[in-house]
Design a protein around this motif. Structure first.
Motif, mmCIF file in Angstrom:
data_model
loop_
_atom_site.group_PDB
_atom_site.id
_atom_site.type_symbol
_atom_site.label_atom_id
_atom_site.label_comp_id
_atom_site.label_asym_id
_atom_site.label_seq_id
_atom_site.Cartn_x
_atom_site.Cartn_y
_atom_site.Cartn_z
ATOM 1 N N SER A 43 -30.053 24.035 -13.906
ATOM 2 C CA SER A 43 -31.426 24.456 -14.214
ATOM 3 C C SER A 43 -32.455 23.959 -13.208
ATOM 4 O O SER A 43 -33.597 24.425 -13.202
ATOM 5 N N LYS A 44 -32.078 22.976 -12.376
ATOM 6 C CA LYS A 44 -32.967 22.342 -11.395
ATOM 7 C C LYS A 44 -34.080 21.525 -12.051
ATOM 8 O O LYS A 44 -35.036 21.114 -11.380
ATOM 9 N N LEU A 45 -33.969 21.301 -13.328
ATOM 10 C CA LEU A 45 -34.899 20.423 -14.030
ATOM 11 C C LEU A 45 -34.388 18.989 -13.952
ATOM 12 O O LEU A 45 -33.182 18.764 -13.783
ATOM 13 N N PRO A 46 -35.263 18.005 -14.080
ATOM 14 C CA PRO A 46 -34.806 16.610 -14.104
ATOM 15 C C PRO A 46 -33.881 16.379 -15.295
ATOM 16 O O PRO A 46 -34.043 17.005 -16.351
ATOM 17 N N PHE A 47 -32.932 15.468 -15.146
ATOM 18 C CA PHE A 47 -31.983 15.161 -16.211
ATOM 19 C C PHE A 47 -32.695 14.782 -17.498
ATOM 20 O O PHE A 47 -32.282 15.199 -18.591
ATOM 21 N N TRP A 48 -33.750 13.982 -17.387
ATOM 22 C CA TRP A 48 -34.430 13.485 -18.574
ATOM 23 C C TRP A 48 -35.184 14.575 -19.337
ATOM 24 O O TRP A 48 -35.688 14.334 -20.418
ATOM 25 N N ILE A 49 -35.211 15.798 -18.774
ATOM 26 C CA ILE A 49 -35.770 16.953 -19.490
ATOM 27 C C ILE A 49 -34.652 17.816 -20.064
ATOM 28 O O ILE A 49 -34.616 18.088 -21.268
ATOM 29 N N TRP A 50 -33.730 18.257 -19.188
ATOM 30 C CA TRP A 50 -32.708 19.187 -19.696
ATOM 31 C C TRP A 50 -31.733 18.531 -20.664
ATOM 32 O O TRP A 50 -31.075 19.216 -21.456
ATOM 33 N N SER A 51 -31.640 17.201 -20.651
ATOM 34 C CA SER A 51 -30.719 16.525 -21.570
ATOM 35 C C SER A 51 -31.141 16.648 -23.029
ATOM 36 O O SER A 51 -30.339 16.398 -23.926
ATOM 37 N N PHE A 52 -32.391 17.065 -23.269
ATOM 38 C CA PHE A 52 -32.830 17.296 -24.643
ATOM 39 C C PHE A 52 -32.403 18.677 -25.153
ATOM 40 O O PHE A 52 -32.775 19.074 -26.260
ATOM 41 N N ALA A 53 -31.624 19.377 -24.335
ATOM 42 C CA ALA A 53 -31.014 20.643 -24.773
ATOM 43 C C ALA A 53 -29.510 20.486 -24.959
ATOM 44 O O ALA A 53 -28.776 21.471 -24.982
ATOM 45 N N ASN A 54 -29.048 19.255 -25.095
ATOM 46 C CA ASN A 54 -27.621 18.991 -25.294
ATOM 47 C C ASN A 54 -27.121 19.546 -26.631
ATOM 48 O O ASN A 54 -27.911 19.878 -27.520
ATOM 49 N N PHE A 55 -25.808 19.620 -26.773
ATOM 50 C CA PHE A 55 -25.121 20.014 -28.009
ATOM 51 C C PHE A 55 -25.600 21.380 -28.509
ATOM 52 O O PHE A 55 -25.429 22.368 -27.804
ATOM 53 N N ASP A 56 -26.195 21.483 -29.691
ATOM 54 C CA ASP A 56 -26.580 22.791 -30.237
ATOM 55 C C ASP A 56 -27.558 23.531 -29.331
ATOM 56 O O ASP A 56 -27.643 24.759 -29.377
ATOM 57 N N GLY A 57 -28.309 22.780 -28.520
ATOM 58 C CA GLY A 57 -29.281 23.407 -27.633
ATOM 59 C C GLY A 57 -28.659 24.455 -26.725
ATOM 60 O O GLY A 57 -29.260 25.514 -26.485
ATOM 61 N N VAL A 58 -27.450 24.192 -26.218
ATOM 62 C CA VAL A 58 -26.814 25.164 -25.320
ATOM 63 C C VAL A 58 -26.447 26.447 -26.064
ATOM 64 O O VAL A 58 -26.462 27.535 -25.481
ATOM 65 N N HIS A 59 -26.123 26.326 -27.344
ATOM 66 C CA HIS A 59 -25.791 27.526 -28.125
ATOM 67 C C HIS A 59 -27.044 28.372 -28.378
ATOM 68 O O HIS A 59 -26.979 29.611 -28.325
ATOM 69 N N TYR A 60 -28.169 27.710 -28.640
ATOM 70 C CA TYR A 60 -29.418 28.465 -28.795
ATOM 71 C C TYR A 60 -29.802 29.161 -27.489
ATOM 72 O O TYR A 60 -30.334 30.277 -27.499
#
Length: 399
Positions: A43-60
């Motif tokens: 995503s080219k976003l910082p880890f500390w941002i995209w990591s809040f889309a872990n687990f169920d986030g990827v399914h959404y």
């Protein structure tokens, strides 16, 4: 109190980001979910941002991008990913992760706004301040700031309760319908709001009915039942709240020939969930006791099971206290059902997150006597929030 709320929200969001960032110095990213290498890391976003889309986030995100093309994603209800997908089409230059986190953040603000308005109907400002602090800094409150449905769902639930309390039933019903299209337990608003309708309308109407003293008690009771049924059938809530769930079930039947597919695919998501049989809570507790006895203390499975069990017991205990404190019955109806029904799948998996919907828990915590005791509990809650946020953002299962 507004300054306390705003400053708390800003501090909370900054703490979550800093926690995710600094935890990388002692935790490596070990994703225990699919698509992180496809949807998150590139995503080219910082880890500390995209990591809040872990687990169920990827399914959404997959649903927002491609609908229900990925197998078994039907377990996730459509409204939240629909909004992400819609905004993404309107603003194609925006990253879907940013859109999802933005929706969650705005929804959390709306949730707090309506929660304050709802609480003001029954409580004073000083108590409300503590209730909100326990909510914002609850150990699993980071889900409100993640690419999850928690914030949106609770904004819909609390606003629906609020409009029911001020007798704006059509608006309460519409918000309830959207809630039932956001998460399966949204339908649990139906019995809770029908209780509110009963309190505000049926009791009042029946109390004004004059019965002929010469008529039998059976006739009198029969008339009361008829009048109760008559006024229930006049409630907009009865017809509106189920519409979100019905619409999704209709889509599943039309597309996949299984209106209950969201329930039937539960076992695919692990934790030995049942998608066909209903398993009672005592059986689930017994299963967890056996897990804690048999699993080695040094294995992560032991700690996951322990936290799931402790959070469930903690929630049940606080709800029992809520009855003693005479917290509004409709709130308790929704909360008991939202905690007990997920356990019918035979597991307490995700319970540390699920109990966030049982908002009377925070009311109970906010009513604890003694500022010192509340401060100690709040500090413990913040420490646990830091630990769980660090684990979640680095791919460790929390809830």
């Amino acid at each position: 109190m507004k300054k306390v709320i705003i400053s708390s929200l800003i501090i909370w969001r900054l703490i979550l980001f800093f926690d995710a960032y600094f935890a990388s110095s002692y935790l490596s990213f070990r994703p225990r979910f699919p698509y992180s290498d496809v949807l998150l890391i590139p995503s080219k976003l910082p880890f500390w941002i995209w990591s809040f889309a872990n687990f169920d986030g990827v399914h959404y995100l997959t649903i927002a991008k491609n609908g229900y093309s990925a197998q078994f994603t039907q377990v996730f209800f459509p409204f939240y990913p629909f909004i992400i997908g819609f905004i993404s089409k309107v603003f194609p230059y925006l990253n879907e992760i940013v859109i999802g986190l933005f929706i969650s953040s705005i929804s959390f603000i709306l949730f707090i706004y309506y929660f304050v308005r709802l609480l003001k109907l029954d409580y004073k400002n000083n108590r409300i301040k503590w209730i909100l602090l326990f909510l914002i800094f609850f150990p699993t409150s980071f889900y409100f700031g993640s690419l999850y449905t928690e914030s949106l769902f609770m904004a819909l639930i609390i606003s629906s309760f609020y409009y029911a309390r001020i007798n704006r039933w059509w608006l309460a019903g519409i918000l309830g319908a959207i809630a039932s299209a956001t998460r399966p337990i949204g339908i649990l608003l139906l019995p809770a709001l029908m209780w509110e309708w009963h309190i505000e309308n049926i009791n009042y109407q029946i109390s004004n009915i004059k019965y002929n003293a010469k008529k039998s008690k059976i006739t009198s009771i029969f008339k009361k039942i008829l009048h109760s049924t008559f006024y229930i059938l006049h409630s907009p809530v009865l017809y509106l709240v189920p519409l979100g769930l019905i619409a999704y079930m209709f889509y599943l039947q039309l597309t996949f020939s299984d209106a209950l597919m969201f329930w039937h695919v539960q076992p695919i998501f692990g934790a030995q969930r049942s998608g066909n049989d209903i398993i009672l809570l005592p059986q689930v507790f017994w299963r967890y006791i056996k897990i804690l006895i048999s699993v080695n203390l040094h294995q992560i499975g032991f700690w996951i099971a322990l936290w799931e069990l402790l959070f469930t017991i903690f929630a049940i205990y606080l709800l029992l206290l809520a009855h003693k404190l005479k917290i509004r019955t409709s709130y308790l109806i929704f909360s008991w059902l939202s905690i007990i029904i997920p356990t019918f799948t035979g597991t307490l998996s995700s319970m540390p997150r699920y109990i966030l919907t049982a908002f009377p828990l925070f009311i109970v915590l906010g009513t604890i006597s003694g500022k010192y005791m509340k401060s100690v509990l709040l500090i413990i809650s913040i420490i646990l929030m830091l630990i769980f946020t660090a684990l979640f953002t680095h791919g460790y299962w929390v809830a």
